[in-house]
Design a protein around this motif. Structure first.
Motif, PDB file in Angstrom:
ATOM      1  N   SER A   1      33.831  34.230  35.839  1.00 59.96           N
ATOM      2  CA  SER A   1      33.183  33.264  36.878  1.00 59.96           C
ATOM      3  C   SER A   1      33.235  33.655  37.963  1.00 59.96           C
ATOM      4  O   SER A   1      32.074  33.396  38.984  1.00 59.96           O
ATOM      5  CB  SER A   1      32.842  32.223  35.857  1.00 59.96           C
ATOM      6  OG  SER A   1      33.866  31.773  35.901  1.00 59.96           O
ATOM      7  N   LEU A   2      33.756  33.839  39.118  1.00 67.99           N
ATOM      8  CA  LEU A   2      34.386  34.290  40.518  1.00 67.99           C
ATOM      9  C   LEU A   2      33.310  35.017  40.766  1.00 67.99           C
ATOM     10  O   LEU A   2      33.299  36.145  39.945  1.00 67.99           O
ATOM     11  CB  LEU A   2      35.582  34.389  40.560  1.00 67.99           C
ATOM     12  CG  LEU A   2      36.857  33.461  40.482  1.00 67.99           C
ATOM     13  CD1 LEU A   2      37.797  33.424  41.062  1.00 67.99           C
ATOM     14  CD2 LEU A   2      36.255  32.136  41.109  1.00 67.99           C
ATOM     15  N   PRO A   3      32.252  35.481  42.177  1.00 71.80           N
ATOM     16  CA  PRO A   3      32.679  36.013  42.364  1.00 71.80           C
ATOM     17  C   PRO A   3      32.993  37.918  42.635  1.00 71.80           C
ATOM     18  O   PRO A   3      33.633  37.461  42.017  1.00 71.80           O
ATOM     19  CB  PRO A   3      31.680  35.622  44.308  1.00 71.80           C
ATOM     20  CG  PRO A   3      31.878  34.357  43.833  1.00 71.80           C
ATOM     21  CD  PRO A   3      33.144  34.262  42.843  1.00 71.80           C
ATOM     22  N   VAL A   4      31.422  38.744  41.919  1.00 71.39           N
ATOM     23  CA  VAL A   4      32.287  40.074  42.063  1.00 71.39           C
ATOM     24  C   VAL A   4      33.017  40.127  43.087  1.00 71.39           C
ATOM     25  O   VAL A   4      33.280  40.456  44.359  1.00 71.39           O
ATOM     26  CB  VAL A   4      31.756  41.043  41.463  1.00 71.39           C
ATOM     27  CG1 VAL A   4      32.113  42.276  41.235  1.00 71.39           C
ATOM     28  CG2 VAL A   4      30.902  40.838  40.123  1.00 71.39           C
ATOM     29  N   ALA A   5      34.654  40.693  43.243  1.00 71.46           N
ATOM     30  CA  ALA A   5      34.940  41.482  44.085  1.00 71.46           C
ATOM     31  C   ALA A   5      35.421  42.541  44.336  1.00 71.46           C
ATOM     32  O   ALA A   5      35.051  43.749  43.255  1.00 71.46           O
ATOM     33  CB  ALA A   5      36.195  40.654  44.344  1.00 71.46           C
ATOM     34  N   ALA A   6      36.453  43.542  44.797  1.00 72.88           N
ATOM     35  CA  ALA A   6      36.861  44.596  44.845  1.00 72.88           C
ATOM     36  C   ALA A   6      37.323  44.772  43.709  1.00 72.88           C
ATOM     37  O   ALA A   6      37.751  43.687  42.869  1.00 72.88           O
ATOM     38  CB  ALA A   6      37.527  45.413  45.679  1.00 72.88           C
ATOM     39  N   ALA A   7      37.615  45.962  43.494  1.00 72.00           N
ATOM     40  CA  ALA A   7      38.058  46.175  41.679  1.00 72.00           C
ATOM     41  C   ALA A   7      39.981  46.298  41.639  1.00 72.00           C
ATOM     42  O   ALA A   7      40.095  45.425  40.703  1.00 72.00           O
ATOM     43  CB  ALA A   7      38.114  47.737  41.441  1.00 72.00           C
ATOM     44  N   ASP A   8      40.227  45.960  42.168  1.00 72.73           N
ATOM     45  CA  ASP A   8      41.917  46.017  42.232  1.00 72.73           C
ATOM     46  C   ASP A   8      42.112  44.562  42.735  1.00 72.73           C
ATOM     47  O   ASP A   8      42.553  43.889  42.501  1.00 72.73           O
ATOM     48  CB  ASP A   8      42.124  46.468  43.628  1.00 72.73           C
ATOM     49  CG  ASP A   8      41.755  46.928  44.848  1.00 72.73           C
ATOM     50  OD1 ASP A   8      41.045  46.029  44.993  1.00 72.73           O
ATOM     51  OD2 ASP A   8      42.762  46.754  46.225  1.00 72.73           O
ATOM     52  N   VAL A   9      41.657  44.365  43.552  1.00 73.70           N
ATOM     53  CA  VAL A   9      41.522  42.456  43.541  1.00 73.70           C
ATOM     54  C   VAL A   9      41.044  42.097  42.540  1.00 73.70           C
ATOM     55  O   VAL A   9      41.867  40.792  42.302  1.00 73.70           O
ATOM     56  CB  VAL A   9      39.819  42.140  45.295  1.00 73.70           C
ATOM     57  CG1 VAL A   9      40.497  40.672  45.112  1.00 73.70           C
ATOM     58  CG2 VAL A   9      40.588  42.661  46.219  1.00 73.70           C
ATOM     59  N   ARG A  10      39.964  42.530  41.781  1.00 76.98           N
ATOM     60  CA  ARG A  10      39.304  41.158  40.761  1.00 76.98           C
ATOM     61  C   ARG A  10      40.802  41.794  39.654  1.00 76.98           C
ATOM     62  O   ARG A  10      40.579  40.964  38.543  1.00 76.98           O
ATOM     63  CB  ARG A  10      38.288  41.887  39.748  1.00 76.98           C
ATOM     64  CG  ARG A  10      38.047  41.305  39.074  1.00 76.98           C
ATOM     65  CD  ARG A  10      36.437  41.926  38.864  1.00 76.98           C
ATOM     66  NE  ARG A  10      35.756  40.975  37.384  1.00 76.98           N
ATOM     67  CZ  ARG A  10      36.171  41.267  36.452  1.00 76.98           C
ATOM     68  NH1 ARG A  10      36.678  42.210  36.326  1.00 76.98           N
ATOM     69  NH2 ARG A  10      34.997  40.678  35.280  1.00 76.98           N
ATOM     70  N   ARG A  11      41.476  42.580  38.993  1.00 74.40           N
ATOM     71  CA  ARG A  11      42.362  42.853  38.343  1.00 74.40           C
ATOM     72  C   ARG A  11      43.655  41.821  38.846  1.00 74.40           C
ATOM     73  O   ARG A  11      44.520  41.744  37.496  1.00 74.40           O
ATOM     74  CB  ARG A  11      43.033  44.634  37.933  1.00 74.40           C
ATOM     75  CG  ARG A  11      41.766  45.179  37.788  1.00 74.40           C
ATOM     76  CD  ARG A  11      42.551  46.563  37.020  1.00 74.40           C
ATOM     77  NE  ARG A  11      42.958  46.928  38.276  1.00 74.40           N
ATOM     78  CZ  ARG A  11      41.276  48.304  39.348  1.00 74.40           C
ATOM     79  NH1 ARG A  11      40.488  48.501  38.247  1.00 74.40           N
ATOM     80  NH2 ARG A  11      42.484  49.268  39.690  1.00 74.40           N
ATOM     81  N   GLU A  12      43.733  41.990  40.100  1.00 75.20           N
ATOM     82  CA  GLU A  12      44.992  41.006  40.750  1.00 75.20           C
ATOM     83  C   GLU A  12      44.991  39.644  39.497  1.00 75.20           C
ATOM     84  O   GLU A  12      45.891  39.337  39.459  1.00 75.20           O
ATOM     85  CB  GLU A  12      45.669  40.775  42.032  1.00 75.20           C
ATOM     86  CG  GLU A  12      45.503  42.398  42.480  1.00 75.20           C
ATOM     87  CD  GLU A  12      46.103  42.760  44.077  1.00 75.20           C
ATOM     88  OE1 GLU A  12      45.611  41.970  44.269  1.00 75.20           O
ATOM     89  OE2 GLU A  12      46.173  44.042  44.154  1.00 75.20           O
ATOM     90  N   LYS A  13      43.752  39.045  40.086  1.00 80.78           N
ATOM     91  CA  LYS A  13      43.220  37.900  39.925  1.00 80.78           C
ATOM     92  C   LYS A  13      43.402  37.797  38.429  1.00 80.78           C
ATOM     93  O   LYS A  13      44.264  36.645  37.445  1.00 80.78           O
ATOM     94  CB  LYS A  13      41.938  37.247  40.093  1.00 80.78           C
ATOM     95  CG  LYS A  13      41.705  38.098  41.500  1.00 80.78           C
ATOM     96  CD  LYS A  13      40.613  36.848  42.678  1.00 80.78           C
ATOM     97  CE  LYS A  13      40.314  36.492  43.496  1.00 80.78           C
ATOM     98  NZ  LYS A  13      38.850  36.060  44.640  1.00 80.78           N
ATOM     99  N   ILE A  14      42.853  38.798  37.470  1.00 81.90           N
ATOM    100  CA  ILE A  14      43.100  38.299  36.822  1.00 81.90           C
ATOM    101  C   ILE A  14      44.666  38.592  35.547  1.00 81.90           C
ATOM    102  O   ILE A  14      44.890  37.050  35.101  1.00 81.90           O
ATOM    103  CB  ILE A  14      42.059  39.715  35.319  1.00 81.90           C
ATOM    104  CG1 ILE A  14      41.326  39.771  35.801  1.00 81.90           C
ATOM    105  CG2 ILE A  14      42.475  39.793  34.264  1.00 81.90           C
ATOM    106  CD1 ILE A  14      39.688  40.659  35.537  1.00 81.90           C
ATOM    107  N   ALA A  15      44.662  39.559  36.182  1.00 83.36           N
ATOM    108  CA  ALA A  15      46.468  39.484  35.731  1.00 83.36           C
ATOM    109  C   ALA A  15      47.088  38.373  35.766  1.00 83.36           C
ATOM    110  O   ALA A  15      47.939  38.071  34.950  1.00 83.36           O
ATOM    111  CB  ALA A  15      47.183  40.753  36.395  1.00 83.36           C
ATOM    112  N   ALA A  16      46.667  37.701  37.795  1.00 80.97           N
ATOM    113  CA  ALA A  16      48.102  36.134  36.970  1.00 80.97           C
ATOM    114  C   ALA A  16      47.108  35.530  36.873  1.00 80.97           C
ATOM    115  O   ALA A  16      47.872  34.250  36.454  1.00 80.97           O
ATOM    116  CB  ALA A  16      47.597  36.227  38.766  1.00 80.97           C
ATOM    117  N   ALA A  17      45.893  35.578  36.325  1.00 82.85           N
ATOM    118  CA  ALA A  17      46.357  34.346  35.734  1.00 82.85           C
ATOM    119  C   ALA A  17      46.287  34.205  34.370  1.00 82.85           C
ATOM    120  O   ALA A  17      47.067  33.392  33.536  1.00 82.85           O
ATOM    121  CB  ALA A  17      44.186  34.063  35.230  1.00 82.85           C
ATOM    122  N   MET A  18      46.497  35.589  33.409  1.00 76.33           N
ATOM    123  CA  MET A  18      46.747  35.771  32.592  1.00 76.33           C
ATOM    124  C   MET A  18      48.636  35.778  32.785  1.00 76.33           C
ATOM    125  O   MET A  18      49.324  34.773  31.707  1.00 76.33           O
ATOM    126  CB  MET A  18      46.742  37.291  31.800  1.00 76.33           C
ATOM    127  CG  MET A  18      45.512  37.774  30.829  1.00 76.33           C
ATOM    128  SD  MET A  18      45.500  37.042  30.005  1.00 76.33           S
ATOM    129  CE  MET A  18      46.510  37.589  29.121  1.00 76.33           C
TER     130      MET A  18
END
Length: 651
Positions: A581-598
Motif C-alpha cells: 500500500s506504500l507509494p510506488v518507489a523504484a523497483a529495487d527499493v520496493r523489492r528491498e522493502k518487501i524482502a525486509a517485511a518477509m
C-alpha cells in the motif's frame, strides 16, 4: 379535442420514483441501515445473496413498529421524522422524506417482521410490487426484520441493466462501510451469501476505522481535532508517506451523514501540497459537526450532496485543521500551538468591510548620519597599498610551550621560538614572505598533465574474516570468534539477515521455494485489501505464496514460503499488504522493502537454543551474506566482547 393529461397510478409513480431513490441493491442497503439507526438500534445485521438481486435482509434491535405503523410505513411520504417543512433544516435523523420504503416496495417483494418492546407478539406485513398482500401476527424479537426479495422483478428493463453480482456486492460493501464508519457505537455484521464479511463490535472511532479499512491503516492515522464557533472537525488523516495512487480511504461526514464534496476535498489536498506526489492521494476520515440549520441535505435523492451556508468558512477551518495536524507531526512547519493569549482571526466573509492598520515609519532616519559611522573603519577613498611592516620587526607572542606567533595586521605566522628566530635578512616584508612561501610550496608539487592516462588504484586489505568455533548460548545467542575477536551473535537477527538476502534473490530471479499446506487456509479481506493483494499477485508468487483468489474478499492460501511458519501466514500477508500500500518507489527499493517485511515475519517468534551443528550452519550462511553486521531493520547482529571487559570481570 379530448383531454390527454391524466394522473399516473400510484404504483407507476412509485416505480418511477424508485429509479431516483433506489437505483441499485446498494441503495436499498443504505436506506434500510439508516432506518435501523434512526430506530435506535444497537446491533444491525445485513445479509445479501446474488449481489442483492435475490435477497437483501436487514435485522435490527431497534424500537420496532406497531401494526398500524408497519402498514403506513410503505405509503409514500409517510414518515415519523418531520411534521413541517421547517423541520428539514433541523434534522437529527437520516431519513425524512418518507420515500425509501415506498420506492423499495414498488419494485420488489418486501416482508417486514417487527415488534415493539411492550407487545407480546409482532406483526408480519407483506408488500408485492407496491400492492398490499397481507398483515398477520407473528412471533419475532423486539426490533425489525426486512426481507427484500427479487429486486426489480416487475421492471425487467431495470433488472436487465443491473451490474453483475460481484460489482453489486462491492457496492453494498462500500455503503456498509460508510454507515459503519458513521456509527462506531453500533455493532454491525455483513454477510454475503450467508458467509460473514464483517463482524464489527462497538468500538472507539479509531478502532472502527481499523476494523473497516484494515490493519495496515493503523500506524498511519494522525488525529485531527478543531473546534470553532462555525464547525467542529474531528477524525483522522493519513501520513503523507502513506499516500497512494489508488486510494479509496477517503471519507467525509457531516452530522453523522456521509457526503461528497470536491470543494472540501480541495481544502484537504491543499494542506498536503508539496508533501505528497501530485498523482497520489492521502487517506482521511473527517467528521464535521455543524448547526443543522446551516446546512441543507435535501439536495439530491441519494443525500450524498450537502450545501453549506458558510461554505468558505468551512473550507478554511478544514484546511487549517489538517495543516495543524500535519505540522504537529513535523510534516510542515508551524511556530506555536499554544492557544493561550491567541488572537481570534475572523473568517473572511463576502461583503464585510475590514480596516487595515496604518503603516508606521521613522521619517527622520538617515543612514548617512555621522553617528552611524565607525571611527575605526578605514577611509573609503584611500587606495589599499598592502602591508609594509618588515617581518623581522614583528614582535612574537611566545606561549609556555615555545610556540611563537608573529602578527602584522591581519596576517599571522606561527613558528618555533628558541631564543632566536632565523629569518631572511633582506628587508622582505611580512606580506612578501607569506606570498613567497605559498609560491615555494606550490612549486614543490608534482605537475601532472591533464592528458595523462588515469591509472586504477588498488587498496590492499586483508581477506574478510569469518565466524569460527561457535558455542550456542541460552536465550537465542551464539558465542564465536570473528577473526581474533570474541563476539556474541543474536540468532533471530542473524536469521532475519539471511532470510532477507534469500527473499531479495527470489524477487529478483523470480524463483522461489514453496511448501504446500495440508489444509488450505481461508482468509477474509476487505475489498481494498483483496484488490491490493490481487494487484501484487506476481510478487506474492515470487516469494512462495500459492494463493487462490475466490472473489468476495476471500483468499485461499494453499502454499507458503518454505521458511515461513504456517501459523504466521495471515499476519505475514497483512504485513505485506502494508508494504504493497506504500507509494510506488523504484523497483529495487520496493523489492528491498518487501524482502525486509518477509524476513521480519519469518524470523518472528521465540528462538530456541541451537545445537553446535545448527550454530555452525547459521554462521556459515551469515558469513556469506552481503552485510553480516546489521539486520535489515538496522539493528546490530553481533557485539564484540573486548579483552578489557574480561580482565575487568576477572579482577
Amino acid at each position: 379535442m379530448a383531454d390527454r393529461i391524466r394522473l399516473l397510478p400510484e404504483v407507476v409513480a412509485n416505480q418511477i420514483a424508485a429509479g431516483e431513490v433506489v437505483n441499485r441493491p446498494a441503495s436499498v442497503v443504505k436506506e434500510m441501515m439508516e432506518n435501523a439507526i434512526d430506530a435506535g438500534a444497537k446491533r444491525v445485521q445485513v445479509n445479501f445473496r446474488d449481489g442483492g438481486k435475490d435477497l437483501i435482509q436487514i435485522v435490527d434491535d431497534g424500537c420496532g413498529m406497531s401494526p398500524i405503523d408497519a402498514r403506513l410505513a410503505f405509503d409514500r411520504h409517510a414518515t415519523s421524522k418531520i411534521a413541517a417543512v421547517e423541520d428539514i433544516y433541523a434534522l437529527s435523523t437520516f431519513g425524512f422524506r418518507g420515500e425509501a420504503l415506498a420506492s423499495i416496495a414498488a419494485v420488489a417483494q418486501v416482508e417486514l417482521r417487527t415488534r415493539q418492546a411492550g407487545d407480546e407478539v409482532g406483526t408480519c406485513t407483506e408488500i408485492n410490487g407496491g400492492q398490499f398482500a397481507g398483515q398477520n401476527p407473528v412471533m419475532c424479537p423486539v426490533g425489525s426484520q426486512f426481507y427484500v426479495r427479487n429486486l426489480f422483478y416487475n421492471v425487467p428493463a431495470r433488472r436487465r441493466f443491473l451490474d453483475k453480482s460481484t460489482t453489486s456486492a462491492a457496492q453494498i460493501r462500500t455503503e456498509f462501510q460508510r454507515v459503519a464508519l458513521c456509527n462506531p457505537q453500533i455493532a454491525f455484521e455483513l454477510y454475503s451469501n450467508d458467509t460473514p464479511v464483517y463482524t464489527l463490535a462497538a468500538s472507539p472511532l479509531a478502532g472502527r476505522i481499523v476494523d473497516v479499512v484494515g490493519r495496515h491503516v493503523k500506524q498511519n492515522l494522525l488525529e485531527v481535532e478543531a473546534d470553532t464557533s462555525i464547525a467542529r472537525v474531528e477524525g483522522f488523516i493519513g501520513r503523507p508517506a502513506a499516500a497512494k495512487r489508488r486510494n479509496t480511504e477517503q471519507y467525509l461526514f457531516v452530522n453523522g451523514r456521509f457526503f461528497k464534496s470536491a470543494y472540501l476535498t480541495g481544502a484537504i489536498l491543499k494542506a498536503y501540497e508539496k508533501l505528497i506526489p501530485e498523482n497520489c492521494t492521502p487517506s482521511y476520515f473527517l467528521y464535521l459537526t455543524i448547526d443543522p440549520s446551516r446546512i441543507d441535505v435535501n439536495v439530491h435523492p441519494q443525500k450524498t450532496e450537502v450545501k453549506f451556508a458558510d461554505e468558505e468558512a468551512v473550507w478554511q477551518i478544514v484546511n487549517a485543521a489538517v495543516r495543524e495536524t500535519l505540522a504537529k507531526t513535523g510534516a510542515v512547519p508551524l511556530m506555536d500551538f499554544d492557544g493561550e493569549g491567541g488572537v481570534e482571526i475572523p473568517v473572511l466573509e463576502r461583503g464585510a468591510v475590514y480596516s487595515e492598520p496604518r503603516a508606521m515609519s521613522d521619517e527622520s532616519y538617515n543612514p548617512f548620519r555621522e553617528s552611524y559611522v565607525d571611527p575605526s573603519a578605514p577611509e573609503p577613498d584611500v587606495d589599499f597599498t598592502g602591508f609594509d611592516v618588515p617581518y623581522r620587526d614583528a614582535a612574537p607572542r611566545v606561549s609556555d610551550s615555545g610556540a611563537a606567533t608573529y602578527e602584522s595586521g591581519p596576517i599571522r605566522a606561527t613558528g618555533r621560538f628558541d631564543g632566536g628566530f632565523t629569518l631572511p635578512d633582506d628587508g622582505e616584508t611580512f606580506e612578501e614572505y607569506v606570498s613567497g612561501g605559498l609560491h615555494r610550496a606550490q612549486s614543490e608539487l608534482e605537475f601532472i598533465p591533464s592528458e595523462a592516462e588515469a591509472e586504477q588504484q588498488y587498496l590492499e586489505i586483508e581477506s574478510r574474516p569469518s565466524f569460527t568455533d561457535p558455542l550456542p548460548l541460552a536465550g537465542g545467542y551464539v558465542a564465536a570468534l570473528l577473526g581474533e575477536r570474541l563476539v556474541a551473535i543474536d540468532v533471530r537477527r542473524a536469521r532475519e539477515r539471511i532470510l532477507y538476502e534469500n527473499y531479495l534473490r527470489m524477487l529478483t530471479d523470480g524463483k522461489s521455494a514453496s511448501q504446500r499446506l495440508l489444509f488450505p487456509e481461508r482468509l477474509e479481506l476487505s475489498g481494498d485489501e483483496y484488490a491490493l493483494l490481487e494487484e501484487n499477485a506476481v510478487d506474492a508468487a515470487a516469494l512462495g505464496f500459492d494463493l487462490e483468489y475466490a472473489g468476495e474478499g476471500t483468499v485461499e492460501v494453499k502454499g507458503v514460503p518454505a521458511d515461513l511458519p504456517a501459523e504466521g501466514t495471515d499476519r505475514m500477508l497483512y504485513d505485506l499488504l502494508q508494504v504493497f500500500s506504500l507509494p510506488v518507489a523504484a523497483a529495487d527499493v520496493r523489492r528491498e522493502k518487501i524482502a525486509a517485511a518477509m524476513a521480519r515475519g519469518a524470523a518472528r517468534g521465540g528462538v530456541r537454543t541451537l545445537t553446535r551443528e545448527e550454530a555452525a550452519a547459521l554462521l556459515e550462511q551469515l558469513s556469506a551474506a552481503g552485510n553480516f553486521s546489521y539486520s535489515p531493520s538496522g539493528k546490530a547482529i553481533f557485539a564484540e566482547i573486548p579483552p578489557e571487559d574480561i580482565r575487568t570481570r576477572l579482577g
